[in-house]
Design a protein around this motif. Sequence first.
Motif, PDB file in Angstrom:
ATOM      1  N   GLU A  75       6.846  -9.519   3.785  1.00 34.93           N
ATOM      2  CA  GLU A  75       6.925  -8.207   3.660  1.00 34.93           C
ATOM      3  C   GLU A  75       7.997  -7.717   4.715  1.00 34.93           C
ATOM      4  N   GLU A  76       8.300  -8.315   5.817  1.00 35.40           N
ATOM      5  CA  GLU A  76       9.244  -8.030   6.714  1.00 35.40           C
ATOM      6  C   GLU A  76      10.704  -7.959   6.081  1.00 35.40           C
ATOM      7  N   ASN A  77      10.862  -9.098   5.070  1.00 36.76           N
ATOM      8  CA  ASN A  77      12.089  -9.015   4.476  1.00 36.76           C
ATOM      9  C   ASN A  77      12.354  -8.123   3.146  1.00 36.76           C
ATOM     10  N   THR A  78      11.209  -7.655   2.726  1.00 36.76           N
ATOM     11  CA  THR A  78      11.068  -6.772   1.346  1.00 36.76           C
ATOM     12  C   THR A  78      11.450  -5.207   1.810  1.00 36.76           C
ATOM     13  N   TYR A  79      12.815  -4.679   1.267  1.00 35.89           N
ATOM     14  CA  TYR A  79      13.013  -3.380   1.382  1.00 35.89           C
ATOM     15  C   TYR A  79      12.689  -2.479   0.254  1.00 35.89           C
ATOM     16  N   ARG A  80      11.794  -1.767  -0.100  1.00 34.97           N
ATOM     17  CA  ARG A  80      11.551  -0.988  -1.269  1.00 34.97           C
ATOM     18  C   ARG A  80      11.903   0.535  -0.922  1.00 34.97           C
ATOM     19  N   ILE A  81      13.192   0.450  -1.875  1.00 31.37           N
ATOM     20  CA  ILE A  81      13.868   1.745  -1.778  1.00 31.37           C
ATOM     21  C   ILE A  81      13.158   3.298  -2.376  1.00 31.37           C
TER      22      ILE A  81
ATOM     23  N   ASP B 244       8.321   3.383  16.621  1.00 32.57           N
ATOM     24  CA  ASP B 244       8.704   2.037  15.963  1.00 32.57           C
ATOM     25  C   ASP B 244       8.319   2.042  14.295  1.00 32.57           C
ATOM     26  N   THR B 245       8.742   1.193  13.542  1.00 26.39           N
ATOM     27  CA  THR B 245       8.640   1.099  12.009  1.00 26.39           C
ATOM     28  C   THR B 245       7.096   1.049  11.771  1.00 26.39           C
ATOM     29  N   GLN B 246       6.297   0.331  12.515  1.00 27.46           N
ATOM     30  CA  GLN B 246       4.936  -0.118  12.012  1.00 27.46           C
ATOM     31  C   GLN B 246       4.321   1.218  12.390  1.00 27.46           C
TER      32      GLN B 246
ATOM     33  N   ILE C 234       5.041   4.505  12.782  1.00 27.28           N
ATOM     34  CA  ILE C 234       5.328   5.702  11.901  1.00 27.28           C
ATOM     35  C   ILE C 234       4.973   5.216  10.281  1.00 27.28           C
ATOM     36  N   ARG C 235       4.691   3.988   9.953  1.00 25.87           N
ATOM     37  CA  ARG C 235       4.570   3.653   8.586  1.00 25.87           C
ATOM     38  C   ARG C 235       2.697   3.827   8.640  1.00 25.87           C
ATOM     39  N   ASP C 236       2.274   3.145   9.693  1.00 29.44           N
ATOM     40  CA  ASP C 236       0.691   3.601   9.858  1.00 29.44           C
ATOM     41  C   ASP C 236       0.220   4.872   9.550  1.00 29.44           C
ATOM     42  N   GLU C 237       0.836   5.908  10.050  1.00 27.62           N
ATOM     43  CA  GLU C 237       0.535   7.368  10.073  1.00 27.62           C
ATOM     44  C   GLU C 237       0.811   7.652   8.779  1.00 27.62           C
ATOM     45  N   LYS C 238       1.799   7.564   8.112  1.00 29.04           N
ATOM     46  CA  LYS C 238       2.029   7.830   6.685  1.00 29.04           C
ATOM     47  C   LYS C 238       1.030   7.266   5.890  1.00 29.04           C
ATOM     48  N   VAL C 239       0.668   6.130   5.845  1.00 33.56           N
ATOM     49  CA  VAL C 239      -0.357   5.707   5.154  1.00 33.56           C
ATOM     50  C   VAL C 239      -1.676   6.249   5.115  1.00 33.56           C
ATOM     51  N   LYS C 240      -1.963   6.837   6.456  1.00 31.53           N
ATOM     52  CA  LYS C 240      -3.332   7.497   6.512  1.00 31.53           C
ATOM     53  C   LYS C 240      -3.215   8.557   5.909  1.00 31.53           C
ATOM     54  N   VAL C 241      -2.244   9.588   5.676  1.00 32.40           N
ATOM     55  CA  VAL C 241      -2.013  10.653   4.748  1.00 32.40           C
ATOM     56  C   VAL C 241      -2.308  10.138   3.301  1.00 32.40           C
ATOM     57  N   LEU C 242      -1.661   8.943   2.879  1.00 35.99           N
ATOM     58  CA  LEU C 242      -1.895   8.537   1.564  1.00 35.99           C
ATOM     59  C   LEU C 242      -3.385   8.400   1.298  1.00 35.99           C
ATOM     60  N   LYS C 243      -3.877   7.644   2.282  1.00 33.02           N
ATOM     61  CA  LYS C 243      -5.296   7.391   2.171  1.00 33.02           C
ATOM     62  C   LYS C 243      -6.151   8.425   1.948  1.00 33.02           C
ATOM     63  N   GLY C 244      -5.954   9.505   2.558  1.00 29.52           N
ATOM     64  CA  GLY C 244      -6.566  10.756   2.837  1.00 29.52           C
ATOM     65  C   GLY C 244      -6.565  11.682   1.677  1.00 29.52           C
ATOM     66  N   LEU C 245      -5.753  11.434   0.736  1.00 29.16           N
ATOM     67  CA  LEU C 245      -5.516  12.322  -0.472  1.00 29.16           C
ATOM     68  C   LEU C 245      -6.931  12.329  -1.237  1.00 29.16           C
ATOM     69  N   GLN C 246      -7.318  13.519  -1.384  1.00 29.72           N
ATOM     70  CA  GLN C 246      -8.626  13.725  -2.197  1.00 29.72           C
ATOM     71  C   GLN C 246      -8.158  13.000  -3.638  1.00 29.72           C
ATOM     72  N   GLN C 247      -9.369  12.150  -4.013  1.00 31.52           N
ATOM     73  CA  GLN C 247      -9.444  11.537  -5.368  1.00 31.52           C
ATOM     74  C   GLN C 247      -9.835  12.658  -6.201  1.00 31.52           C
ATOM     75  N   MET C 248      -9.339  13.083  -7.202  1.00 32.10           N
ATOM     76  CA  MET C 248      -9.786  14.284  -8.058  1.00 32.10           C
ATOM     77  C   MET C 248     -10.660  13.645  -9.295  1.00 32.10           C
TER      78      MET C 248
ATOM     79  N   LEU D  62      12.654   3.315   6.967  1.00 37.74           N
ATOM     80  CA  LEU D  62      12.879   4.326   6.091  1.00 37.74           C
ATOM     81  C   LEU D  62      12.755   3.676   4.592  1.00 37.74           C
ATOM     82  N   PHE D  63      11.816   2.542   4.694  1.00 36.07           N
ATOM     83  CA  PHE D  63      11.636   1.883   3.438  1.00 36.07           C
ATOM     84  C   PHE D  63      10.024   2.130   3.120  1.00 36.07           C
ATOM     85  N   THR D  64       9.626   1.746   2.012  1.00 33.27           N
ATOM     86  CA  THR D  64       8.076   1.797   1.911  1.00 33.27           C
ATOM     87  C   THR D  64       7.431   0.494   2.011  1.00 33.27           C
ATOM     88  N   ARG D  65       6.396   0.757   2.976  1.00 31.67           N
ATOM     89  CA  ARG D  65       5.527  -0.583   3.021  1.00 31.67           C
ATOM     90  C   ARG D  65       4.826  -0.715   1.969  1.00 31.67           C
ATOM     91  N   TRP D  66       4.117  -1.847   1.547  1.00 28.18           N
ATOM     92  CA  TRP D  66       3.330  -2.153   0.313  1.00 28.18           C
ATOM     93  C   TRP D  66       1.985  -1.229   0.563  1.00 28.18           C
TER      94      TRP D  66
END
Length: 490
Positions: free
Chosen positions: A176-182, A263-265, A267-281, A435-439
């Motif tokens: 994962e560390e070496n995978t850069y999803r643009i 640091d990378t982790q 920042i990404r941890d916080e972004k993931v929490k938002v995506l997890k919190g999206l209301q499933q419609m 600045l790349f998306t984690r899995w």
Amino acid sequence: MNKDQLSSIMVIFGGTGDLTHRKLIPALYNLLNENKLPPSFAVVAIGRRDKTNEEYRKDLKEAAQKFSRFKIQEEKWADLEKRIYYYSLNFMDGEGYPDLEIYLRELENKYKTQGNRMYYLAVAPEYFEVIVGDLHKNQMTEKEGSWRRVVIEKPFGQDLESAQYLNHKITHAFSEENTYRIDHYLGKEMLQNIMVIRFANAFFEPIWNNKYIDHIQISSSEVVGVEERGGYYEKAGVLKDMLQNHMLQLLALTAMEPPVRLDTQSIRDEKVKVLKGLQQMSTEEVKANVIWGQYGAAGEIKGYREENRISPESNTETFMALKVQIENFRWSGVPFYIRTGKRMPTKSTEIIVQFKSMPKILYWQEYEDLQPNLLVIRVQPMEGVFMQFNAKQPGTETQVVPVQMDFCQNCHIGSNSPEAYERLLYDVMRGDSTLFTRWDEVEYSWRFIDTIAKVRKEMNIDFPNYEAGTWGPKKAQELLQKDGREWWNI
Ligand SMILES: NC(=O)c1ccc[n+]([C@@H]2O[C@H](COP(=O)([O-])OP(=O)(O)OC[C@H]3O[C@@H](n4cnc5c(N)ncnc54)[C@H](OP(=O)(O)O)[C@@H]3O)[C@@H](O)[C@H]2O)c1
């Protein structure tokens, strides 16, 4: 930054393609121009066509002259050009990889790149798996004491299941560390600036929540139509081309909690929490909260169904507007309205924060049409921050009017913001994947999108339903009107 860490060979699969010409090579030239490329760096560009190095370099020079943000200077171009090599290979032919490995090793010795490699997959998504698989089979994905990184272009999968499958295949070959999803939006200046604006200023963060914010609009419009991308766009539509990646990333950066560190982790941890919190419609909620559009002809401008490589009966959407909720303490009750589409009146991407109004006393009694406070983060093409607030108009009477403060970051002479790909390529070389998306970001995005896509599949919409050059179908206006709000076109 120690330039030795950047020493590497960039292996571009898709060297004769559009992305390489329009984005990657101009980005490399601009990095060189800013003295950010080390001497121990070379490019091996792979394509199927027969070309000599000289022919290939000539093509690239023309593209760089057209697309680079700095004017091409002969001496500097010559420095880059001599380090770019064209390698003809059908990458579906697994037999060709051992020879490629020999070729890369020769260049590694010549340029002393210490075995470091960036594999950039600038090819159609259906090839990601086979290329990564063959690199792995030929022991090209790891080398003791060197770094080997893979850069994957979007789209990452077509839905959750295909993204999971692709991810499984990739992580078999690269960690994962070496995978850069643009997601190239993340490389844009103002996206990086969102966190600075939010977390480095005392007057935004304390009111960045449901106590003070009425709602947020995230809007990205294009003037152009589908252009030459018909084949790809017919399958993706705006849902997968824009919403699953760019729009949800903008949302995550706008709504995330402050990370514990930069640091990378974290920042990404916080972004993931938002995506997890999206209301499933539910199905009914998707039908009520998601509006779909497809542009029709207007005067000389062709409708989507008349464009090149588009079915005359196409049911693909070129516009979406939706209302989403984030189920957490900060955002409960604050709607986020997202709107994105092609063939709209202006090209712009912006985040508009509308604050709650003051209690309806004092000036509000007299001026019923007082405007709300707005904060606009302009992402592109203008970059900056715009604020609207109320003030007294000079004069003997008390007349309250909205006034604007506009900080334009890229209006000033001499300010020439780096292109997203410059920053992103530089980050891959120095091993910074912030600045790349984690899995898990990709995974939660698809979970949200799949629910919407499933409902959409069952719907038959009477397309086209908006005229080219307008702000989308009437229903998009109604989506906000029924909540007593309106889209801001600032
Ligand atoms: N173009 C953009 O602005 C843009 C923006 C965002 C994302 N992307 C993504 O970037 C990727 C590349 O897009 P693109 O527009 O550059 O595509 P493109 O112009 O169609 O280029 C495709 C490249 O793949 C090569 N190729 C295809 N099959 C091959 C094979 N069997 N062996 C060797 N080479 C092969 C082609 O080489 P030959 O022609 O020599 O066969 C060509 O260099 C896609 O995933 C796309 O979604 C592109």
